[in-house]
Design a protein around this motif. Structure first.
Motif, PDB file in Angstrom:
ATOM      1  N   GLU A   1       3.567  14.556   4.019  1.00  0.00           N
ATOM      2  CA  GLU A   1       3.423  15.990   3.744  1.00  0.00           C
ATOM      3  C   GLU A   1       4.567  16.786   4.359  1.00  0.00           C
ATOM      4  O   GLU A   1       5.106  17.716   3.743  1.00  0.00           O
ATOM      5  N   ALA A   2       4.972  16.423   5.561  1.00  0.00           N
ATOM      6  CA  ALA A   2       6.102  17.100   6.199  1.00  0.00           C
ATOM      7  C   ALA A   2       7.380  16.908   5.393  1.00  0.00           C
ATOM      8  O   ALA A   2       8.168  17.853   5.211  1.00  0.00           O
ATOM      9  N   ALA A   3       7.611  15.688   4.910  1.00  0.00           N
ATOM     10  CA  ALA A   3       8.814  15.422   4.123  1.00  0.00           C
ATOM     11  C   ALA A   3       8.861  16.299   2.879  1.00  0.00           C
ATOM     12  O   ALA A   3       9.895  16.900   2.555  1.00  0.00           O
ATOM     13  N   VAL A   4       7.735  16.394   2.175  1.00  0.00           N
ATOM     14  CA  VAL A   4       7.695  17.158   0.930  1.00  0.00           C
ATOM     15  C   VAL A   4       7.790  18.655   1.203  1.00  0.00           C
ATOM     16  O   VAL A   4       8.568  19.375   0.554  1.00  0.00           O
ATOM     17  N   ARG A   5       7.022  19.136   2.156  1.00  0.00           N
ATOM     18  CA  ARG A   5       7.006  20.581   2.398  1.00  0.00           C
ATOM     19  C   ARG A   5       8.342  21.089   2.926  1.00  0.00           C
ATOM     20  O   ARG A   5       8.772  22.199   2.598  1.00  0.00           O
ATOM     21  N   LEU A   6       9.009  20.316   3.749  1.00  0.00           N
ATOM     22  CA  LEU A   6      10.330  20.733   4.220  1.00  0.00           C
ATOM     23  C   LEU A   6      11.338  20.721   3.078  1.00  0.00           C
ATOM     24  O   LEU A   6      12.204  21.604   2.989  1.00  0.00           O
ATOM     25  N   PHE A   7      11.240  19.738   2.198  1.00  0.00           N
ATOM     26  CA  PHE A   7      12.101  19.719   1.017  1.00  0.00           C
ATOM     27  C   PHE A   7      11.880  20.992   0.201  1.00  0.00           C
ATOM     28  O   PHE A   7      12.840  21.671  -0.188  1.00  0.00           O
ATOM     29  N   TRP A   8      10.639  21.324  -0.079  1.00  0.00           N
ATOM     30  CA  TRP A   8      10.323  22.526  -0.851  1.00  0.00           C
ATOM     31  C   TRP A   8      10.835  23.786  -0.156  1.00  0.00           C
ATOM     32  O   TRP A   8      11.170  24.768  -0.817  1.00  0.00           O
TER      33      TRP A   8
ATOM     34  N   MET B   1      -4.069   9.168   1.530  1.00  0.00           N
ATOM     35  CA  MET B   1      -2.850   9.394   0.760  1.00  0.00           C
ATOM     36  C   MET B   1      -3.150   9.925  -0.640  1.00  0.00           C
ATOM     37  O   MET B   1      -2.453  10.811  -1.146  1.00  0.00           O
ATOM     38  N   VAL B   2      -4.193   9.390  -1.261  1.00  0.00           N
ATOM     39  CA  VAL B   2      -4.565   9.874  -2.594  1.00  0.00           C
ATOM     40  C   VAL B   2      -4.954  11.345  -2.524  1.00  0.00           C
ATOM     41  O   VAL B   2      -4.540  12.155  -3.370  1.00  0.00           O
ATOM     42  N   CYS B   3      -5.735  11.719  -1.524  1.00  0.00           N
ATOM     43  CA  CYS B   3      -6.128  13.127  -1.352  1.00  0.00           C
ATOM     44  C   CYS B   3      -4.911  14.009  -1.094  1.00  0.00           C
ATOM     45  O   CYS B   3      -4.820  15.130  -1.608  1.00  0.00           O
TER      46      CYS B   3
ATOM     47  N   GLY C   1      16.374  12.809  -2.703  1.00  0.00           N
ATOM     48  CA  GLY C   1      16.959  12.207  -1.509  1.00  0.00           C
ATOM     49  C   GLY C   1      16.001  11.917  -0.383  1.00  0.00           C
ATOM     50  O   GLY C   1      16.436  11.543   0.720  1.00  0.00           O
ATOM     51  N   ILE C   2      14.688  12.068  -0.623  1.00  0.00           N
ATOM     52  CA  ILE C   2      13.707  11.746   0.408  1.00  0.00           C
ATOM     53  C   ILE C   2      13.743  10.248   0.709  1.00  0.00           C
ATOM     54  O   ILE C   2      13.790   9.415  -0.199  1.00  0.00           O
ATOM     55  N   ALA C   3      13.705   9.904   1.991  1.00  0.00           N
ATOM     56  CA  ALA C   3      13.584   8.504   2.385  1.00  0.00           C
ATOM     57  C   ALA C   3      12.117   8.086   2.272  1.00  0.00           C
ATOM     58  O   ALA C   3      11.277   8.844   1.783  1.00  0.00           O
ATOM     59  N   ASP C   4      11.807   6.883   2.703  1.00  0.00           N
ATOM     60  CA  ASP C   4      10.430   6.400   2.689  1.00  0.00           C
ATOM     61  C   ASP C   4       9.537   7.426   3.394  1.00  0.00           C
ATOM     62  O   ASP C   4       9.689   7.669   4.594  1.00  0.00           O
ATOM     63  N   PRO C   5       8.599   8.071   2.679  1.00  0.00           N
ATOM     64  CA  PRO C   5       7.857   9.187   3.257  1.00  0.00           C
ATOM     65  C   PRO C   5       6.859   8.786   4.327  1.00  0.00           C
ATOM     66  O   PRO C   5       6.386   9.645   5.084  1.00  0.00           O
TER      67      PRO C   5
ATOM     68  N   GLY D   1       0.789  -1.221   0.000  1.00  0.00           N
ATOM     69  CA  GLY D   1       0.000   0.000   0.000  1.00  0.00           C
ATOM     70  C   GLY D   1       0.824   1.275   0.000  1.00  0.00           C
ATOM     71  O   GLY D   1       0.333   2.333  -0.422  1.00  0.00           O
ATOM     72  N   ARG D   2       2.073   1.196   0.447  1.00  0.00           N
ATOM     73  CA  ARG D   2       2.881   2.409   0.543  1.00  0.00           C
ATOM     74  C   ARG D   2       3.602   2.755  -0.758  1.00  0.00           C
ATOM     75  O   ARG D   2       4.183   3.840  -0.877  1.00  0.00           O
ATOM     76  N   GLN D   3       3.568   1.856  -1.733  1.00  0.00           N
ATOM     77  CA  GLN D   3       4.369   2.075  -2.934  1.00  0.00           C
ATOM     78  C   GLN D   3       3.932   3.298  -3.746  1.00  0.00           C
ATOM     79  O   GLN D   3       4.762   4.035  -4.286  1.00  0.00           O
ATOM     80  N   LEU D   4       2.618   3.532  -3.846  1.00  0.00           N
ATOM     81  CA  LEU D   4       2.140   4.684  -4.609  1.00  0.00           C
ATOM     82  C   LEU D   4       2.590   5.982  -3.966  1.00  0.00           C
ATOM     83  O   LEU D   4       3.055   6.900  -4.659  1.00  0.00           O
ATOM     84  N   SER D   5       2.471   6.076  -2.644  1.00  0.00           N
ATOM     85  CA  SER D   5       2.880   7.306  -1.963  1.00  0.00           C
ATOM     86  C   SER D   5       4.385   7.536  -2.103  1.00  0.00           C
ATOM     87  O   SER D   5       4.836   8.671  -2.281  1.00  0.00           O
ATOM     88  N   ILE D   6       5.167   6.462  -2.041  1.00  0.00           N
ATOM     89  CA  ILE D   6       6.617   6.591  -2.232  1.00  0.00           C
ATOM     90  C   ILE D   6       6.910   7.145  -3.621  1.00  0.00           C
ATOM     91  O   ILE D   6       7.704   8.082  -3.786  1.00  0.00           O
ATOM     92  N   ALA D   7       6.266   6.579  -4.628  1.00  0.00           N
ATOM     93  CA  ALA D   7       6.522   7.011  -6.007  1.00  0.00           C
ATOM     94  C   ALA D   7       6.127   8.466  -6.215  1.00  0.00           C
ATOM     95  O   ALA D   7       6.869   9.251  -6.831  1.00  0.00           O
ATOM     96  N   LEU D   8       4.979   8.868  -5.693  1.00  0.00           N
ATOM     97  CA  LEU D   8       4.520  10.243  -5.890  1.00  0.00           C
ATOM     98  C   LEU D   8       5.384  11.239  -5.125  1.00  0.00           C
ATOM     99  O   LEU D   8       5.662  12.342  -5.604  1.00  0.00           O
ATOM    100  N   THR D   9       5.829  10.843  -3.951  1.00  0.00           N
ATOM    101  CA  THR D   9       6.708  11.730  -3.186  1.00  0.00           C
ATOM    102  C   THR D   9       8.033  11.930  -3.902  1.00  0.00           C
ATOM    103  O   THR D   9       8.588  13.038  -3.919  1.00  0.00           O
TER     104      THR D   9
END
Length: 262
Positions: A185-192, A226-228, A151-155, A135-143
């Protein structure tokens, strides 16, 4: 055991049951201070800490009667950390999945590079349920797409150290990411925001029920969440794509330099 005036170990908990006491004991044995945040729990597992504070040196308990969600609790912890003068916090799950024996190493990495987010990259054992891994694979790919493989780890793995001021700023203008969607969301927003992610390996243990293991994961509900989440993040990514390209190049170059010097 290490004591710190800058780095705090934060453990959010919602109806974790009898394993909570073991998690806290393992945490305070390796790091202090430890802050336990009770997020509307009704199982009274935290009452032992309130009733016998002398048995738990270095532990402070914060209690919310309302269930706010992991993200809201993490941001509450960040606010409390800022008020108390701490600069960084390590989030650790209360259910025994995260390894207390990696806390000191993660903290040392953060102290060496305080501008970064130290992100756990999970090593799953044979006890990991296949439905959780699939189930986590889609979120990993999109992140990875939303950060252009920077360089993001497993989100979805929440064992990580945040610089608290950048974390609070990253969520200042959004009401999203307050529940199960907080970690990615924290992983992505901090990266940005220009906060570099640094990966560290960490073993994951799924504690069996007969040892007190508990899970609040709901496959359908949490995957819809996760989709949302990515439905929100992808348009925002497109608006800042050029900056993300620059950040991704910079962080990948820094990771290469670290590998060469190490």
């Amino acid at each position: 055991m290490v004591e710190s005036s800058t780095h705090i170990l934060v453990i959010p908990s919602y109806n974790t049951g009898r394993i909570l006491e073991r998690t806290i004991a393992e945490a305070i044995a390796v790091w202090q201070p430890v802050w336990l945040f009770i997020d509307g729990s009704t199982d009274d597992a935290h009452e032992t800490f309130l009733a016998n504070p002398d048995r738990w040196p270095g532990l402070t308990v914060f209690v919310s009667r309302e269930n706010r969600g992991k993200g809201a609790t993490a941001l509450w912890a960040a606010d409390e950390a800022i008020r108390a003068g701490f600069t960084h916090m390590l989030l650790m799950d209360a259910d025994g999945q995260h390894p207390a024996d990696r806390v000191a190493d993660f903290m040392a990495a953060s102290i060496a590079q305080p501008e970064a987010t130290i992100m756990g990259q999970p090593d799953f054992g044979p006890d990991a349920p296949w439905i959780r891994l699939a189930g986590r694979q889609l979120s990993i790919a999109l992140t990875q797409l939303e950060t252009l493989w920077g360089g993001i780890a497993d989100p979805l793995f929440g064992f990580r150290i945040y610089p608290v001021e950048p974390l609070r700023r990253a969520f200042a203008r959004t009401d999203s990411g307050r529940r199960y969607d907080f970690d990615p969301e924290a992983a992505v927003r901090l990266f940005w925001a220009g906060v570099r992610p640094i990966k560290r390996r960490a073993a994951v243990r799924y504690v069996p029920r007969d040892e007190g293991g508990v899970s609040h994961f709901h496959y359908l509900r949490d995957n819809v969440t996760m989709v949302c989440l990515h439905g929100r993040l992808l348009p925002a990514f497109l608006l800042r794509c050029f900056r993300v390209v620059q950040l991704s190049r910079r962080f990948r170059r820094q990771a290469t330099e670290d590998s060469s010097s190490g």
